[in-house]
Scaffold this motif. Sequence first.
Motif, PDB file in Angstrom:
ATOM      1  N   LYS A  34      -7.734  -3.913 -37.026  1.00  0.00           N
ATOM      2  CA  LYS A  34      -7.896  -4.957 -36.250  1.00  0.00           C
ATOM      3  C   LYS A  34      -7.223  -4.494 -34.788  1.00  0.00           C
ATOM      4  O   LYS A  34      -7.035  -5.165 -33.975  1.00  0.00           O
ATOM      5  CB  LYS A  34      -6.728  -6.046 -36.571  1.00  0.00           C
ATOM      6  N   ARG A  83      -7.940 -10.095 -25.253  1.00  0.00           N
ATOM      7  CA  ARG A  83      -7.780 -11.284 -26.092  1.00  0.00           C
ATOM      8  C   ARG A  83      -6.634 -12.237 -25.452  1.00  0.00           C
ATOM      9  O   ARG A  83      -6.564 -13.507 -25.144  1.00  0.00           O
ATOM     10  CB  ARG A  83      -7.463 -10.843 -27.417  1.00  0.00           C
ATOM     11  N   ILE A 134       2.436 -13.672 -29.449  1.00  0.00           N
ATOM     12  CA  ILE A 134       0.929 -14.058 -29.426  1.00  0.00           C
ATOM     13  C   ILE A 134       0.398 -15.565 -29.041  1.00  0.00           C
ATOM     14  O   ILE A 134      -0.747 -15.825 -28.923  1.00  0.00           O
ATOM     15  CB  ILE A 134       0.270 -13.845 -30.982  1.00  0.00           C
ATOM     16  N   SER A 185      -6.679  -5.735 -26.857  1.00  0.00           N
ATOM     17  CA  SER A 185      -5.534  -6.482 -26.996  1.00  0.00           C
ATOM     18  C   SER A 185      -5.478  -7.328 -25.506  1.00  0.00           C
ATOM     19  O   SER A 185      -5.251  -8.605 -25.788  1.00  0.00           O
ATOM     20  CB  SER A 185      -4.282  -5.837 -27.444  1.00  0.00           C
ATOM     21  N   TYR A 215      -4.958 -15.115 -37.292  1.00  0.00           N
ATOM     22  CA  TYR A 215      -3.784 -14.083 -36.596  1.00  0.00           C
ATOM     23  C   TYR A 215      -2.865 -14.223 -37.198  1.00  0.00           C
ATOM     24  O   TYR A 215      -1.858 -13.201 -37.145  1.00  0.00           O
ATOM     25  CB  TYR A 215      -3.795 -14.376 -35.203  1.00  0.00           C
ATOM     26  N   LYS A 249      -6.900 -17.557 -29.303  1.00  0.00           N
ATOM     27  CA  LYS A 249      -6.162 -17.786 -30.556  1.00  0.00           C
ATOM     28  C   LYS A 249      -7.010 -18.370 -31.602  1.00  0.00           C
ATOM     29  O   LYS A 249      -7.665 -19.068 -31.745  1.00  0.00           O
ATOM     30  CB  LYS A 249      -5.028 -18.849 -30.448  1.00  0.00           C
ATOM     31  N   ASP A 259      -9.009  -9.654 -42.143  1.00  0.00           N
ATOM     32  CA  ASP A 259      -7.731  -9.972 -42.244  1.00  0.00           C
ATOM     33  C   ASP A 259      -6.939  -9.652 -43.886  1.00  0.00           C
ATOM     34  O   ASP A 259      -5.733  -9.510 -43.882  1.00  0.00           O
ATOM     35  CB  ASP A 259      -7.240 -11.405 -42.102  1.00  0.00           C
ATOM     36  N   LEU A 270      -2.897  -5.227 -32.911  1.00  0.00           N
ATOM     37  CA  LEU A 270      -2.305  -6.225 -33.434  1.00  0.00           C
ATOM     38  C   LEU A 270      -1.472  -5.362 -34.715  1.00  0.00           C
ATOM     39  O   LEU A 270      -0.577  -5.740 -35.187  1.00  0.00           O
ATOM     40  CB  LEU A 270      -3.160  -7.243 -33.911  1.00  0.00           C
TER      41      LEU A 270
END
Length: 560
Positions: free
Chosen positions: A178, A258, A326, A255, A336, A332, A138, A181
């Motif tokens: 990532k 998720r 999102i 994506s 994020y 989750k 991140d 995203l």
Amino acid sequence: MSMNTFLSKRDYIPLYILLAVVYLSGLWIPLMENDSAQHATMAMRMFLENDFLNIYKGGQDYLDKPHMHFWLAALSFKLFGISQWSYRIPALLFTLLGAYSTNRLAKEFYGYKASHIASLVFLSAQAIILSNHDVRTDAVLTGATIFGVWQLVLYVNHNKLINAVLGAIGVAIAFSCKGQLGVFVPAICILSYLAYNKKWKAIWSWKTIITILTFVLAIAPVLYAYYVQFDLHPEKIIQGQSNISGIRFILWDQSFNRLTASGFTETSPDYFFFFHTLLWAFLPWSVMVYLALFSRIKLFIVSKFKFQSGIEALTSIGVLAIMIVISFSKFKLPHYLNSLLPILSVLVAGYVISLYENNKLKTLKTVLNIQYFTLSLGCGFVLFIIFWSFPIPHFAFILCDLLLLIGLGYIIFSKTNSAKKMILISVYFMIVINFCLNTQFYPKILQYQAGNNAALLLEKEHINPKDVYRIEGDKNSWSLDFYTKQTTPKITINKIPKYLKKGQWLFVYEDQMKELKENKIQWSKEFMIDHYRITRLNLKFLNPNTRNANLEKAFLLQLK
């Protein structure tokens, strides 16, 4: 109004220096399991085997995240050697890039007076500080995202090709960390900016083609690595399936998997998860950011979204659109939100300047009082936990805590305007809290993570790590692997008598001891190590009176 009448060098330079101390103190905290130690071990394997095309997690092909974070960590190991601090260097550098980009984007939108406010807000946000010692993908993603957004805004405003190219590279690095995203966040932000400012002509240019080509070229190394590891090997079984295309996965499947929790355990059906997670992730600016969002949305509604000079939609409408999308994901996680925090930092900076310039003294005083209450509560809680849960810290740390608290008191009782005081005390509170956490809390709880402490024991007892094995199964100990600089081999219990020699060692957890006894595996020497999943703290662990009853045990066993 001169910037010196609001936030001068004498105000912000000491805060930057103290924030640097906080960030640097986090470099030497042992790595936490699972993700941080796991990612470090995966990057370490790349470096040790000089294999930068394949990603493995504990010997298994790893499909989930792209390569950039691992490449940067492996490069850092190449330059500085394998250590916890060298693993964190890329995260720190991209956080600095993120702070600079936040500063410049705020200047572009709201002028010089907002620039240092924005970067101080960003650097003092709890999730950003946390992401620099509990390092995952991140920190790099966040720095690359805000850099890309800043450069693309400059391109839209000034039509310079260099900004378009740099923006594309920033977004490509975010994608390479990532996946989609990393593209989705900058794309929605820039689209909201174009829509409100009615600058669509920036898209209809030959420079846009160069931008897209730059992006494609910049993500090509990751696509090639996925192609080599997966597309060239259709026989590989990943989550029970063969004929996996790595390129299709990262460009499309990741994506949507998720969003639907396909291949993942559904984490939260709560559609407001990210909205209440923001309350702690963006401490100490949570109240400010919601006030700023409410104020901006109200302004748009009243003006019927007609363009007004000095107002932008990127940091409000853009961010809200992303959070709503999102929120429909069935998978989750709090981090994020990280790539949105620098953008929200710009919004907060613009809001503070707006309150100050429009002389909204009542609002400023109310927010200041809220900050006093919440931050005093937070600071008191952290200091209480540190002194209650663990033995009294070293005298040098207590002295540092006292000096920081004296500095905090000086700011609180100084005679200055509410807006300036709110910025200063908010940043300073987070410096106090995170200095205490980094130097006195995290090192203490990591004494209860078995893997890194087993590695210390191996060194102390002069045991060769190459003689250590683990039991085959779901239980991993990434910190043991990282601190012994190897992937500790696994073995099934029934193969131990045949393949392991007398004098070799097993690292096992408490629940695996029963299986060893049932299979009549014998050992001559035993070291017991306390263990707790420290990323899932609870009151029973923190309470020194009930801690022992909540600890698991791990063991180093020397075979007979």
